[in-house]
Design a protein around this motif. Structure first.
Motif, PDB file in Angstrom:
ATOM      1  N   GLU A  34      70.219 -17.580  65.076  1.00  0.00           N
ATOM      2  CA  GLU A  34      70.108 -18.848  65.469  1.00  0.00           C
ATOM      3  C   GLU A  34      69.286 -19.392  64.648  1.00  0.00           C
ATOM      4  O   GLU A  34      69.519 -20.718  64.331  1.00  0.00           O
ATOM      5  CB  GLU A  34      69.575 -18.913  66.648  1.00  0.00           C
ATOM      6  N   ALA A  35      68.243 -18.933  63.909  1.00  0.00           N
ATOM      7  CA  ALA A  35      67.260 -19.755  63.053  1.00  0.00           C
ATOM      8  C   ALA A  35      67.977 -20.017  61.731  1.00  0.00           C
ATOM      9  O   ALA A  35      67.796 -20.866  61.153  1.00  0.00           O
ATOM     10  CB  ALA A  35      66.013 -18.466  62.869  1.00  0.00           C
ATOM     11  N   ALA A  36      68.746 -18.961  61.222  1.00  0.00           N
ATOM     12  CA  ALA A  36      69.365 -19.015  60.237  1.00  0.00           C
ATOM     13  C   ALA A  36      70.404 -19.983  60.055  1.00  0.00           C
ATOM     14  O   ALA A  36      70.507 -20.740  59.178  1.00  0.00           O
ATOM     15  CB  ALA A  36      70.032 -17.761  59.713  1.00  0.00           C
ATOM     16  N   ILE A  37      71.205 -20.310  61.128  1.00  0.00           N
ATOM     17  CA  ILE A  37      71.964 -21.326  61.322  1.00  0.00           C
ATOM     18  C   ILE A  37      71.387 -22.686  61.518  1.00  0.00           C
ATOM     19  O   ILE A  37      71.801 -23.676  60.881  1.00  0.00           O
ATOM     20  CB  ILE A  37      73.043 -20.960  62.422  1.00  0.00           C
ATOM     21  N   ALA A  38      70.508 -22.730  62.151  1.00  0.00           N
ATOM     22  CA  ALA A  38      69.636 -23.959  62.238  1.00  0.00           C
ATOM     23  C   ALA A  38      68.988 -24.463  60.973  1.00  0.00           C
ATOM     24  O   ALA A  38      68.961 -25.471  60.571  1.00  0.00           O
ATOM     25  CB  ALA A  38      68.588 -23.771  63.362  1.00  0.00           C
ATOM     26  N   GLU A  39      68.432 -23.433  60.156  1.00  0.00           N
ATOM     27  CA  GLU A  39      67.979 -23.646  58.876  1.00  0.00           C
ATOM     28  C   GLU A  39      69.011 -24.345  58.175  1.00  0.00           C
ATOM     29  O   GLU A  39      69.075 -25.245  57.294  1.00  0.00           O
ATOM     30  CB  GLU A  39      67.478 -22.431  58.307  1.00  0.00           C
ATOM     31  N   PHE A  40      70.259 -23.518  57.986  1.00  0.00           N
ATOM     32  CA  PHE A  40      71.464 -24.067  57.178  1.00  0.00           C
ATOM     33  C   PHE A  40      71.897 -25.437  57.704  1.00  0.00           C
ATOM     34  O   PHE A  40      72.030 -26.357  56.643  1.00  0.00           O
ATOM     35  CB  PHE A  40      72.689 -23.064  57.321  1.00  0.00           C
ATOM     36  N   ASP A  41      71.681 -25.803  58.822  1.00  0.00           N
ATOM     37  CA  ASP A  41      72.197 -27.112  59.414  1.00  0.00           C
ATOM     38  C   ASP A  41      71.297 -28.132  58.937  1.00  0.00           C
ATOM     39  O   ASP A  41      71.594 -29.419  58.357  1.00  0.00           O
ATOM     40  CB  ASP A  41      72.477 -27.151  60.893  1.00  0.00           C
ATOM     41  N   ARG A  42      70.009 -27.859  58.822  1.00  0.00           N
ATOM     42  CA  ARG A  42      68.828 -28.718  58.412  1.00  0.00           C
ATOM     43  C   ARG A  42      69.056 -29.147  57.059  1.00  0.00           C
ATOM     44  O   ARG A  42      68.870 -30.189  56.547  1.00  0.00           O
ATOM     45  CB  ARG A  42      67.525 -28.040  58.788  1.00  0.00           C
ATOM     46  N   GLN A  43      69.372 -27.814  56.013  1.00  0.00           N
ATOM     47  CA  GLN A  43      69.545 -28.029  54.738  1.00  0.00           C
ATOM     48  C   GLN A  43      70.754 -28.994  54.399  1.00  0.00           C
ATOM     49  O   GLN A  43      70.809 -30.003  53.538  1.00  0.00           O
ATOM     50  CB  GLN A  43      69.851 -26.917  54.126  1.00  0.00           C
ATOM     51  N   GLN A  44      71.875 -28.783  55.335  1.00  0.00           N
ATOM     52  CA  GLN A  44      72.934 -29.661  55.157  1.00  0.00           C
ATOM     53  C   GLN A  44      72.709 -31.308  55.564  1.00  0.00           C
ATOM     54  O   GLN A  44      73.209 -31.956  54.918  1.00  0.00           O
ATOM     55  CB  GLN A  44      74.294 -29.196  56.106  1.00  0.00           C
ATOM     56  N   ALA A  45      71.977 -31.434  56.511  1.00  0.00           N
ATOM     57  CA  ALA A  45      71.560 -32.781  56.822  1.00  0.00           C
ATOM     58  C   ALA A  45      70.693 -33.343  55.659  1.00  0.00           C
ATOM     59  O   ALA A  45      70.785 -34.699  55.513  1.00  0.00           O
ATOM     60  CB  ALA A  45      70.712 -32.833  58.182  1.00  0.00           C
ATOM     61  N   ARG A  46      69.927 -32.681  55.126  1.00  0.00           N
ATOM     62  CA  ARG A  46      69.122 -33.391  54.224  1.00  0.00           C
ATOM     63  C   ARG A  46      69.949 -33.495  52.681  1.00  0.00           C
ATOM     64  O   ARG A  46      69.359 -34.633  52.225  1.00  0.00           O
ATOM     65  CB  ARG A  46      67.870 -32.249  53.590  1.00  0.00           C
ATOM     66  N   ILE A  47      70.618 -32.841  52.308  1.00  0.00           N
ATOM     67  CA  ILE A  47      71.576 -33.084  51.317  1.00  0.00           C
ATOM     68  C   ILE A  47      72.583 -34.099  51.322  1.00  0.00           C
ATOM     69  O   ILE A  47      73.208 -34.755  50.451  1.00  0.00           O
ATOM     70  CB  ILE A  47      72.071 -31.781  50.473  1.00  0.00           C
ATOM     71  N   GLY A  48      72.785 -34.485  52.526  1.00  0.00           N
ATOM     72  CA  GLY A  48      73.812 -35.429  52.869  1.00  0.00           C
ATOM     73  C   GLY A  48      75.201 -35.059  52.894  1.00  0.00           C
ATOM     74  O   GLY A  48      75.346 -34.081  52.126  1.00  0.00           O
ATOM     75  N   GLU A  49      76.209 -36.058  53.382  1.00  0.00           N
ATOM     76  CA  GLU A  49      77.419 -35.645  53.462  1.00  0.00           C
ATOM     77  C   GLU A  49      78.064 -35.372  52.320  1.00  0.00           C
ATOM     78  O   GLU A  49      79.055 -34.650  52.212  1.00  0.00           O
ATOM     79  CB  GLU A  49      77.971 -36.792  54.408  1.00  0.00           C
ATOM     80  N   ARG A  50      77.779 -36.218  51.055  1.00  0.00           N
ATOM     81  CA  ARG A  50      78.481 -35.948  49.749  1.00  0.00           C
ATOM     82  C   ARG A  50      78.223 -34.748  49.043  1.00  0.00           C
ATOM     83  O   ARG A  50      79.366 -34.294  48.624  1.00  0.00           O
ATOM     84  CB  ARG A  50      77.670 -37.212  48.967  1.00  0.00           C
ATOM     85  N   PHE A  51      77.054 -34.011  49.348  1.00  0.00           N
ATOM     86  CA  PHE A  51      76.905 -32.763  48.678  1.00  0.00           C
ATOM     87  C   PHE A  51      77.006 -31.651  49.773  1.00  0.00           C
ATOM     88  O   PHE A  51      76.577 -30.451  49.500  1.00  0.00           O
ATOM     89  CB  PHE A  51      75.615 -32.836  47.952  1.00  0.00           C
ATOM     90  N   ALA A  52      77.469 -31.707  51.045  1.00  0.00           N
ATOM     91  CA  ALA A  52      77.518 -30.855  52.057  1.00  0.00           C
ATOM     92  C   ALA A  52      78.637 -29.788  51.574  1.00  0.00           C
ATOM     93  O   ALA A  52      79.317 -30.028  50.930  1.00  0.00           O
ATOM     94  CB  ALA A  52      77.733 -31.470  53.396  1.00  0.00           C
ATOM     95  N   ASP A  53      78.016 -28.585  52.196  1.00  0.00           N
ATOM     96  CA  ASP A  53      78.890 -27.373  52.205  1.00  0.00           C
ATOM     97  C   ASP A  53      80.417 -27.760  52.874  1.00  0.00           C
ATOM     98  O   ASP A  53      80.410 -27.833  53.880  1.00  0.00           O
ATOM     99  CB  ASP A  53      78.506 -26.242  52.698  1.00  0.00           C
ATOM    100  N   GLU A  54      81.376 -27.752  51.754  1.00  0.00           N
ATOM    101  CA  GLU A  54      82.834 -27.891  52.495  1.00  0.00           C
ATOM    102  C   GLU A  54      83.410 -26.954  53.559  1.00  0.00           C
ATOM    103  O   GLU A  54      84.349 -26.851  54.203  1.00  0.00           O
ATOM    104  CB  GLU A  54      83.853 -27.985  51.365  1.00  0.00           C
ATOM    105  N   ASN A  55      82.763 -25.897  53.228  1.00  0.00           N
ATOM    106  CA  ASN A  55      82.941 -24.542  53.975  1.00  0.00           C
ATOM    107  C   ASN A  55      81.793 -24.060  55.219  1.00  0.00           C
ATOM    108  O   ASN A  55      81.492 -22.952  55.364  1.00  0.00           O
ATOM    109  CB  ASN A  55      83.431 -23.245  53.125  1.00  0.00           C
ATOM    110  N   ALA A  56      81.382 -25.251  55.514  1.00  0.00           N
ATOM    111  CA  ALA A  56      80.203 -24.934  56.592  1.00  0.00           C
ATOM    112  C   ALA A  56      80.573 -23.967  57.838  1.00  0.00           C
ATOM    113  O   ALA A  56      79.631 -23.181  58.026  1.00  0.00           O
ATOM    114  CB  ALA A  56      79.916 -26.364  57.086  1.00  0.00           C
ATOM    115  N   PRO A  57      81.566 -24.270  58.391  1.00  0.00           N
ATOM    116  CA  PRO A  57      82.004 -23.377  59.637  1.00  0.00           C
ATOM    117  C   PRO A  57      81.924 -21.903  59.057  1.00  0.00           C
ATOM    118  O   PRO A  57      81.276 -21.179  59.929  1.00  0.00           O
ATOM    119  CB  PRO A  57      83.336 -23.858  60.038  1.00  0.00           C
TER     120      PRO A  57
END
Length: 297
Positions: A34-57
């Motif tokens: 849960e912590a690893a996924i939460a950290e991943f989501d925070r990183q995705q939020a910081r870099i913005g939608e333009r640079f977000a991981d296309e394969n996030a799921p």
């Protein structure tokens, strides 16, 4: 070491690991996932939608799987607990496999037969200590039974029940008498014993109402040579024609169907009830003769 004891130790060790995993290690791995996924989501939020991981799921699923994966020492302990537990319970209380190592039960059972033994018919027994916890059905004359050898209880023997508690058994001049009544024998065709490479006289013995084949070798003398000292030996009288025994309470007189090639109660005494393992009832494999598969008398 007794195989049942080895299984029991494995059940305890793997069971401890399984419980520890369920109560301690798995919750830790879930929190880490849960912590690893939460950290991943925070990183995705910081870099913005333009640079977000296309394969996030898929990335989230991979992170979850990595964090939830058991370490190798749990994978080889806790993961095996359910299988080992089932094997232990089935072997202890339902059926147990054995392999026939000698020709003492020819022609009923041959060397190389793999048999199944019913563990509950005579009453359930606790593994290791062998304490009976249910009564079950009494042993019957003619039953083929696996038991712990009285002289060395780490060794399993298989013989046929000939005498019950209180019976007087006489085996003289190659003929069986129970409580003064001769056991009927019907001659059969001679049996070719592949192990001894020769023919033996074969008879159908009625014990009583339980018919089965036995072998006798006329060339072998009827008297017992090399009888050992054993409990209740005074209940037996040896003579030039054979032996006569009074079966004590709580004991059984066992004999092999290959009468002149069987070390049995004539030589080492009676089998106490506490040594009974179960009734043999099925040949499940013989690699040299698949036609052997099936039930037997």
């Amino acid at each position: 070491m007794d195989f049942a004891l080895i299984l029991f130790v494995l059940v305890i060790l793997t069971g401890i690991a399984w419980i520890a995993d369920k109560l301690v290690f798995l919750p830790r791995r879930r929190r880490a996932a849960e912590a690893a996924i939460a950290e991943f989501d925070r990183q995705q939020a910081r870099i913005g939608e333009r640079f977000a991981d296309e394969n996030a799921p898929q990335t989230r699923a991979r992170l979850r799987d990595e964090k939830l994966r058991q370490p190798w020492w749990l994978e080889y302990t806790a993961s095996f607990f359910p299988v080992i537990l089932v094997v232990f319970l089935v072997r202890s209380f339902v059926v147990e496999p054995f392999k026939i190592p000698s020709g003492s039960m020819v022609p009923t059972l041959l060397v190389g037969d793999f048999i199944l033994v019913n563990k509950f018919e005579y009453g359930l027994r606790l593994p290791i200590v062998n304490t009976k916890i249910t009564h079950g059905s009494p042993l019957q004359r003619g039953d083929v039974v696996v038991f712990r050898y009285p002289k060395d209880e780490s060794v399993d023997y298989i013989k046929r029940v000939i005498g019950l508690p209180g019976d007087t058994i006489a085996y003289e001049n190659k003929h069986l008498t129970i409580n003064g009544k001769p056991v009927a024998e019907t001659p059969l065709a001679d049996y070719f014993d592949e192990e001894r490479i020769g023919y033996a006289k074969q008879f159908e013995e009625d014990l009583p109402g339980r018919k089965h084949a036995i072998l006798n070798n006329p060339a072998v003398p009827p008297f017992v040579i090399g009888a050992e000292d054993y409990p209740y030996r005074d209940n037996c009288s040896y003579n030039s024609e054979g032996v006569v025994c009074k079966v004590p309470a709580g004991h059984y007189f066992m004999m092999g169907d290959n009468r002149d090639n069987s070390a049995d109660s004539r030589y080492w005494g009676f089998v106490p009830d506490r040594n009974i393992v179960g009734r043999a009832f099925f040949v499940w494999m013989n690699f040299s003769n698949l036609k052997r598969i099936g039930t037997f008398n």
